[in-house]
Design a protein around this motif. Sequence first.
Motif, PDB file in Angstrom:
ATOM      1  N   ALA A   3       0.831  -1.197   0.000  1.00 46.19           N
ATOM      2  CA  ALA A   3       0.000   0.000   0.000  1.00 46.19           C
ATOM      3  C   ALA A   3       0.866   1.248   0.000  1.00 46.19           C
ATOM      4  O   ALA A   3       1.864   1.331   0.712  1.00 46.19           O
ATOM      5  N   LYS A   4       0.441   2.202  -0.821  1.00 39.97           N
ATOM      6  CA  LYS A   4       1.088   3.521  -0.877  1.00 39.97           C
ATOM      7  C   LYS A   4       0.006   4.580  -0.809  1.00 39.97           C
ATOM      8  O   LYS A   4      -1.084   4.394  -1.353  1.00 39.97           O
ATOM      9  N   VAL A   5       0.325   5.700  -0.169  1.00 41.70           N
ATOM     10  CA  VAL A   5      -0.622   6.803  -0.096  1.00 41.70           C
ATOM     11  C   VAL A   5      -0.758   7.403  -1.491  1.00 41.70           C
ATOM     12  O   VAL A   5       0.236   7.715  -2.143  1.00 41.70           O
ATOM     13  N   VAL A   6      -2.016   7.558  -1.934  1.00 45.32           N
ATOM     14  CA  VAL A   6      -2.257   8.109  -3.265  1.00 45.32           C
ATOM     15  C   VAL A   6      -2.871   9.507  -3.216  1.00 45.32           C
ATOM     16  O   VAL A   6      -2.726  10.270  -4.171  1.00 45.32           O
ATOM     17  N   ARG A   7      -3.550   9.837  -2.099  1.00 44.84           N
ATOM     18  CA  ARG A   7      -4.123  11.180  -1.976  1.00 44.84           C
ATOM     19  C   ARG A   7      -4.722  11.346  -0.589  1.00 44.84           C
ATOM     20  O   ARG A   7      -4.815  10.404   0.185  1.00 44.84           O
ATOM     21  N   GLU A   8      -5.164  12.566  -0.325  1.00 48.60           N
ATOM     22  CA  GLU A   8      -5.897  12.863   0.908  1.00 48.60           C
ATOM     23  C   GLU A   8      -7.359  12.432   0.747  1.00 48.60           C
ATOM     24  O   GLU A   8      -7.868  12.380  -0.374  1.00 48.60           O
ATOM     25  N   ILE A   9      -8.023  12.165   1.854  1.00 50.17           N
ATOM     26  CA  ILE A   9      -9.447  11.861   1.859  1.00 50.17           C
ATOM     27  C   ILE A   9     -10.214  13.136   1.492  1.00 50.17           C
ATOM     28  O   ILE A   9      -9.904  14.212   1.999  1.00 50.17           O
ATOM     29  N   THR A  10     -11.192  13.005   0.613  1.00 55.10           N
ATOM     30  CA  THR A  10     -12.029  14.152   0.229  1.00 55.10           C
ATOM     31  C   THR A  10     -13.237  14.233   1.160  1.00 55.10           C
ATOM     32  O   THR A  10     -13.574  13.253   1.835  1.00 55.10           O
ATOM     33  N   PRO A  11     -13.929  15.370   1.172  1.00 54.02           N
ATOM     34  CA  PRO A  11     -15.178  15.450   1.951  1.00 54.02           C
ATOM     35  C   PRO A  11     -16.195  14.394   1.507  1.00 54.02           C
ATOM     36  O   PRO A  11     -16.920  13.838   2.338  1.00 54.02           O
ATOM     37  N   GLU A  12     -16.219  14.075   0.224  1.00 53.67           N
ATOM     38  CA  GLU A  12     -17.134  13.045  -0.273  1.00 53.67           C
ATOM     39  C   GLU A  12     -16.750  11.665   0.267  1.00 53.67           C
ATOM     40  O   GLU A  12     -17.626  10.866   0.622  1.00 53.67           O
ATOM     41  N   ASP A  13     -15.440  11.369   0.317  1.00 54.03           N
ATOM     42  CA  ASP A  13     -14.979  10.110   0.918  1.00 54.03           C
ATOM     43  C   ASP A  13     -15.447  10.015   2.364  1.00 54.03           C
ATOM     44  O   ASP A  13     -15.985   8.997   2.802  1.00 54.03           O
ATOM     45  N   ARG A  14     -15.220  11.098   3.126  1.00 52.55           N
ATOM     46  CA  ARG A  14     -15.570  11.102   4.552  1.00 52.55           C
ATOM     47  C   ARG A  14     -17.061  10.907   4.748  1.00 52.55           C
ATOM     48  O   ARG A  14     -17.490  10.158   5.616  1.00 52.55           O
ATOM     49  N   GLU A  15     -17.846  11.556   3.901  1.00 55.02           N
ATOM     50  CA  GLU A  15     -19.297  11.414   3.977  1.00 55.02           C
ATOM     51  C   GLU A  15     -19.702   9.957   3.754  1.00 55.02           C
ATOM     52  O   GLU A  15     -20.542   9.404   4.469  1.00 55.02           O
ATOM     53  N   ASP A  16     -19.104   9.319   2.762  1.00 55.78           N
ATOM     54  CA  ASP A  16     -19.415   7.916   2.471  1.00 55.78           C
ATOM     55  C   ASP A  16     -18.939   7.006   3.604  1.00 55.78           C
ATOM     56  O   ASP A  16     -19.659   6.073   4.006  1.00 55.78           O
ATOM     57  N   MET A  17     -17.761   7.263   4.141  1.00 50.53           N
ATOM     58  CA  MET A  17     -17.242   6.465   5.253  1.00 50.53           C
ATOM     59  C   MET A  17     -18.147   6.599   6.481  1.00 50.53           C
ATOM     60  O   MET A  17     -18.426   5.603   7.169  1.00 50.53           O
TER      61      MET A  17
END
Length: 170
Positions: free
Chosen positions: A137-151
Motif C-alpha cells: 500500500a502507498k498513499v495516493v491522496r488525501e481523503i475528500t469530503p465526499e470520501d468522509r461522507e461515504d465512510m
Amino acid sequence: MIYPFKDKNPKIDPSVFIADYVTITGDVTIGEETSIWFNSVIRGDVAPTYIGKRVSIQDLSCLHQSPNNPLIIEDEVTVGHQVTLHSCVIRKRALIGMGSIILDGAEIGEGAFIGAGSLVPPGKKIPPNSLAMGRPAKVVREITPEDREDMDRIIREYVEKGQYYKSLQK
C-alpha cells in the motif's frame, strides 16, 4: 462460538451483534454497538485484541496477533469483507477495504481509507485522513469530503444494521 483460552474470557458488551458462525476466543474485548459479521474469526490466544465502539468487522474477516503484540481497533472503524488484521493498530474512523491485509506493527491513521485488496506491510504507518492502496500500500491522496461522507454513512448503516439483527436474536 465464544471460547475461553486458558484463563482469558472474551469481554463483549451486551449491545454487540455477533452473527452466526463467528468464532471469538481468549483475550478479546469488544465495545458497544459493534457488529461482528458472518464467519469471522477473532482470536485472542496469543496477545490481546481490543475492538472499540461502533466498529463493524464484516464477513469472513480474520483477526489475530503475534506474541506481545496486541491488535487494537479504535472506535467507529469499518473493516470490510474478508480482511486480515494481524497485530496492528487501526485508529478511529478508518476504513479497511475488502480483502486487505494489515500486518504486524502497521498503523492506520485516524480517518484513513485503505483501498480494497491492499497489503500494508509490517511496521508501515499510513497517515491520518489519507487514501492508501496497492501491494504494498502507498498513499495516493488525501481523503475528500465526499470520501468522509461515504465512510460516515457506512459506519452509521452498519451500526443500524447490526442493532436490527441483534433485535432478532433471542
